[in-house]
Design a protein around this motif. Structure first.
Motif, mmCIF file in Angstrom:
data_model
loop_
_atom_site.group_PDB
_atom_site.id
_atom_site.type_symbol
_atom_site.label_atom_id
_atom_site.label_comp_id
_atom_site.label_asym_id
_atom_site.label_seq_id
_atom_site.Cartn_x
_atom_site.Cartn_y
_atom_site.Cartn_z
ATOM 1 N N GLY A 13 20.602 38.363 71.670
ATOM 2 C CA GLY A 13 21.468 37.805 70.632
ATOM 3 C C GLY A 13 22.151 36.509 71.018
ATOM 4 O O GLY A 13 22.973 36.001 70.250
ATOM 5 N N GLN A 25 21.859 33.336 68.561
ATOM 6 C CA GLN A 25 22.769 33.343 67.421
ATOM 7 C C GLN A 25 24.181 33.005 67.850
ATOM 8 O O GLN A 25 24.900 32.256 67.168
ATOM 9 C CB GLN A 25 22.756 34.724 66.758
ATOM 10 C CG GLN A 25 23.676 34.833 65.547
ATOM 11 C CD GLN A 25 23.228 33.953 64.399
ATOM 12 O OE1 GLN A 25 22.176 34.165 63.825
ATOM 13 N NE2 GLN A 25 24.032 32.937 64.065
ATOM 14 N N GLN A 26 24.589 33.521 69.010
ATOM 15 C CA GLN A 26 25.944 33.259 69.501
ATOM 16 C C GLN A 26 26.131 31.782 69.828
ATOM 17 O O GLN A 26 27.166 31.190 69.513
ATOM 18 C CB GLN A 26 26.219 34.116 70.731
ATOM 19 C CG GLN A 26 27.661 34.027 71.205
ATOM 20 C CD GLN A 26 27.918 34.928 72.389
ATOM 21 O OE1 GLN A 26 27.133 35.821 72.690
ATOM 22 N NE2 GLN A 26 29.021 34.701 73.078
ATOM 23 N N ASP A 29 26.363 29.848 66.578
ATOM 24 C CA ASP A 29 27.693 29.982 65.967
ATOM 25 C C ASP A 29 28.719 29.126 66.701
ATOM 26 O O ASP A 29 29.587 28.504 66.072
ATOM 27 C CB ASP A 29 28.137 31.449 65.996
ATOM 28 C CG ASP A 29 27.308 32.340 65.080
ATOM 29 O OD1 ASP A 29 26.628 31.798 64.181
ATOM 30 O OD2 ASP A 29 27.328 33.568 65.272
ATOM 31 N N SER A 74 22.557 26.284 62.674
ATOM 32 C CA SER A 74 21.843 27.480 62.258
ATOM 33 C C SER A 74 21.090 28.092 63.440
ATOM 34 O O SER A 74 20.795 27.408 64.429
ATOM 35 C CB SER A 74 20.846 27.147 61.149
ATOM 36 O OG SER A 74 19.781 26.353 61.662
ATOM 37 N N ARG A 75 20.771 29.372 63.318
ATOM 38 C CA ARG A 75 20.001 30.022 64.376
ATOM 39 C C ARG A 75 18.615 29.398 64.487
ATOM 40 O O ARG A 75 18.077 29.255 65.583
ATOM 41 C CB ARG A 75 19.870 31.519 64.097
ATOM 42 C CG ARG A 75 19.145 32.277 65.215
ATOM 43 C CD ARG A 75 19.158 33.761 64.984
ATOM 44 N NE ARG A 75 18.399 34.132 63.805
ATOM 45 C CZ ARG A 75 18.142 35.387 63.429
ATOM 46 N NH1 ARG A 75 18.631 36.389 64.152
ATOM 47 N NH2 ARG A 75 17.449 35.649 62.344
#
Length: 229
Positions: free
Chosen positions: A187, A190-191, A194, A199-200
């Motif tokens: 993950g 994504q972190q 953010d 965007s991812r």
């Protein structure tokens, strides 16, 4: 089986940490890490220098070793500072199975804050200049805190927000994060996205380019995948 052998080595080391910590004293901490699960790599710990518990995550040091895979080597007698201000002298010794695969580490951390303060006092009395700045390391049970700290440290060094970075600087940021093992964490893409405000998909795009070589910019000033350079 490799996994069974690795589990056996970790199980054998688990009761050892208490003996080492007892020998070194109350200012010590001994940790066994399982690199196969970086989000909860701490499988045994004795002492409380960094405040972590069993099930806690690895630090930036461990993530860097994880990124180097089987090329990782022991890191001995290095000094860092925790976010709470403790000065810590550490040694991290990688664990290998019979095939030479690196799968964990045995770490010894010594809180040398008081020793350093006494040394500084003696240095002042003797007219000797103080020591160089020591890098801060994030020790936490939560891997998200470690990932955030690494990303933030890179942003501070560049002294620019993401929109102000050039294409080369963005690629270098992702390359550096990758080299430090950030994206081995589940993950993390994504972190990081953010944290940077992107965007991812863009995060994965930049990561892919750092691993396979940069894409040429298109005629409209964007990269070929559509992410602005």
């Amino acid at each position: 089986m490799p996994a069974e052998e690795q589990d056996a080595i970790l199980a054998a080391l688990t009761p050892v940490v208490d003996g080492i910590a007892a020998t070194l004293g109350s200012f010590s901490e001994v940790v066994v890490h399982d690199f196969r699960r970086p989000e909860s790599s701490v499988v045994a710990i004795a002492g409380s220098v960094t405040g972590r518990t069993v099930g806690g995550s690895m630090s930036e040091i461990g993530m860097g070793l994880l990124a180097r895979g089987d090329e990782a080597a022991d890191e001995l007698n290095y000094i860092t500072r925790t976010r709470s201000g403790k000065l810590v002298k550490s040694s991290t010794m990688v664990l290998r199975d019979s095939a030479g695969t690196v799968f964990g580490a045995l770490c010894i951390n010594l809180d040398i804050t008081a020793v350093n303060q006494a040394h500084a006092l003696v240095g002042e009395l003797a007219g000797v200049a103080g020591s160089a700045a020591v890098p801060t390391t994030t020790f936490a049970d939560d891997i998200d805190s470690v990932v955030d700290a690494i990303v933030d440290a890179h942003q501070l060094r560049q002294n620019k927000a993401w929109p102000e970075l050039s294409r080369a600087e963005r690629l270098e940021l992702f390359r550096s994060l990758d080299n430090r093992g950030v994206f081995a964490v589940r993950g993390a893409a994504q972190q990081v996205a953010d944290r940077l405000g992107i965007s991812r998909a863009s995060a994965y795009s930049y990561l892919a380019r750092t691993r396979s070589g940069p894409l040429a910019p298109g005629p409209d000033g964007t990269d070929q995948d559509g992410a602005h350079a």
